[in-house]
Design an enzyme around this catalytic site. Structure first.
Site, short mmCIF file in Angstrom:
data_model
loop_
_atom_site.label_atom_id
_atom_site.label_comp_id
_atom_site.label_asym_id
_atom_site.label_seq_id
_atom_site.Cartn_x
_atom_site.Cartn_y
_atom_site.Cartn_z
NE ARG A 137 31.24 -23.73 -8.54
CZ ARG A 137 30.32 -22.91 -9.06
NH1 ARG A 137 30.59 -22.16 -10.11
NH2 ARG A 137 29.10 -22.86 -8.54
CG HIS A 143 45.31 -17.43 -1.96
ND1 HIS A 143 44.38 -17.36 -2.96
CD2 HIS A 143 45.99 -16.26 -1.99
CE1 HIS A 143 44.47 -16.19 -3.56
NE2 HIS A 143 45.44 -15.50 -2.99
CG ASN A 160 48.75 -27.85 -4.06
OD1 ASN A 160 49.61 -27.78 -3.19
ND2 ASN A 160 48.64 -26.98 -5.04
N GLY A 165 45.44 -30.81 -10.03
CA GLY A 165 45.43 -31.60 -8.80
C GLY A 165 46.81 -31.97 -8.28
CB ALA A 208 56.95 -23.44 -2.04
C1 GRF Z 1 47.55 -23.80 -6.62
O1 GRF Z 1 48.46 -22.84 -7.03
C2 GRF Z 1 46.78 -23.35 -5.42
O2 GRF Z 1 47.48 -22.49 -4.59
C3 GRF Z 1 45.61 -22.63 -6.02
O3 GRF Z 1 45.30 -23.36 -7.18
C4 GRF Z 1 46.46 -24.04 -7.64
C5 GRF Z 1 46.08 -25.48 -7.79
O4 GRF Z 1 47.04 -26.22 -8.48
N1 GRF Z 1 44.53 -22.49 -5.08
P1 GRF Z 1 46.95 -27.82 -8.55
O5 GRF Z 1 45.64 -28.16 -9.23
O6 GRF Z 1 47.03 -28.33 -7.16
O7 GRF Z 1 48.13 -28.22 -9.37
#
Ligand code: GRF
Length: 320
Positions: A92, A110, A16, A14, A174
């Site tokens: 999912r 992504h 992001n 989590g 990034a």
């Molecule tokens: C990220 O690299 C995102 O691009 C991908 O899954 C990863 C999630 O990482 N869809 P986090 O759980 O946000 O650290």
């Protein structure tokens, strides 16, 4: 404008989600996080969300049909009042039905420069292909995996000693810059005059024999020839002290104009100067503008000033 309400779906760390959440607490962020939901009860991100006082929800997908699990997650988002579902490492694939309930309202990040490397192992694939850059993409979610419209991308250089892990680490940094910014631009587009003008322009210029021409410093749209054409729409960005970003179109009569402004003040207003000659303002910088309604008004306004040779063609086309 009220802030857009966002439910974030996660499956793991989590980070992001955390970037999105902390960005939402900075001044003028156009979204707020109303829920963090997961298909894994032990997702680390849920803990962080709780610490920060955000509502959380978890429901395992194990032993459930995909559509059934989607419905449970969707219910949680709806109960939280979400306008958007933001996927941040949600591992999912969403059912077609779920996606179809939220057109343009599900966003994903992504870890590749789409359309390259949809699916998994993106960093390994970029390194193996000898690419100079990896990166990340924020895109809209459609039923086809990692294929919806791209909102924004960020490039990350690949160096010869990179492993998928070292590259993933820099791509994450990034991503944390990219995601809040791309999401803000997307959910805040309804108050961005450039975006609103583009939408109006697209609708106005698809009507027959139309062209754009500036009028008193604002974009306007005319029908007819270059010489004898007439304006059927004016775009106003907070014109003469008004707080509205609006398109002005011709009302049928002064009675109609005044009654619409009185009964639906959130949608219509009487513009300074133009109002006296029968132009009504359609407010565009408000949540959930109905663009079909704007389209109908533009066509109606076009009809009131277009030469008969064009309106006849339009009537004939409508007859089919
Ligand atoms: C990220 O690299 C995102 O691009 C991908 O899954 C990863 C999630 O990482 N869809 P986090 O759980 O946000 O650290």
């Amino acid at each position: 404008m009220p802030k857009a309400k966002v439910a974030i779906f996660i499956s793991g760390g989590g980070t992001n989600m955390a970037a999105l959440l902390y960005a939402s607490r900075l001044a003028e962020c156009p979204y707020e996080v109303v829920l963090v939901a997961s298909n894994k009860g032990d997702a680390a991100g849920l803990e962080l969300a709780k610490i920060e006082g955000i509502a959380t929800f978890a429901h395992s997908h194990k032993g459930m049909e995909r559509a059934e699990h989607d419905t449970v997650m969707e219910r949680a988002a709806l109960d939280a009042g979400a306008d958007y579902i933001v996927l941040a490492g949600y591992m999912r694939i969403l059912s077609e039905e779920f996606v179809s309930h939220w057109p343009g309202k599900i966003i994903n990040i992504h870890p590749s420069l789409l359309p390259k490397y949809k699916g998994l192992e993106t960093h390994k694939r970029a390194i193996d292909a000898g690419d100079s850059h990896g990166g990340a993409t924020v895109h809209l979610v459609t039923p086809e995996l990692d294929s919806g419209a791209i909102l924004e991308q960020v490039k990350v250089a690949i160096v010869p000693r990179d492993t998928p892990e070292t590259l993933a680490e820099r791509v994450k940094l990034a991503e944390h810059q990219l995601y809040p910014r791309a999401l803000s631009a997307y959910v805040g587009r309804g108050s961005d005059p450039t975006y609103l003008l583009d939408k109006v322009r697209e609708l106005a210029l698809k009507l027959p024999e139309t062209r754009e021409r500036e009028s008193h410093g604002s974009p306007g749209f005319r029908v007819g020839t270059e010489k004898s054409g007439k304006f059927f729409a004016h775009f106003n960005d907070q014109h003469h002290g008004s707080e509205h970003v609006a398109v002005l179109v011709k009302a049928g009569s002064m009675d109609e104009l005044l009654s619409l402004v009185e009964t639906q003040p959130g949608t219509y207003f009487k513009p300074a100067y133009y109002g006296a000659s029968g132009w009504i303002g359609l407010i565009l910088n408000r949540p959930d503008v109905d663009w079909e309604h704007v389209d109908e008004w533009l066509e109606r306004s076009w009809r009131t000033v277009a030469p008969a040779r064009l309106t006849k063609l339009m009537d004939a086309a409508d007859g089919f």
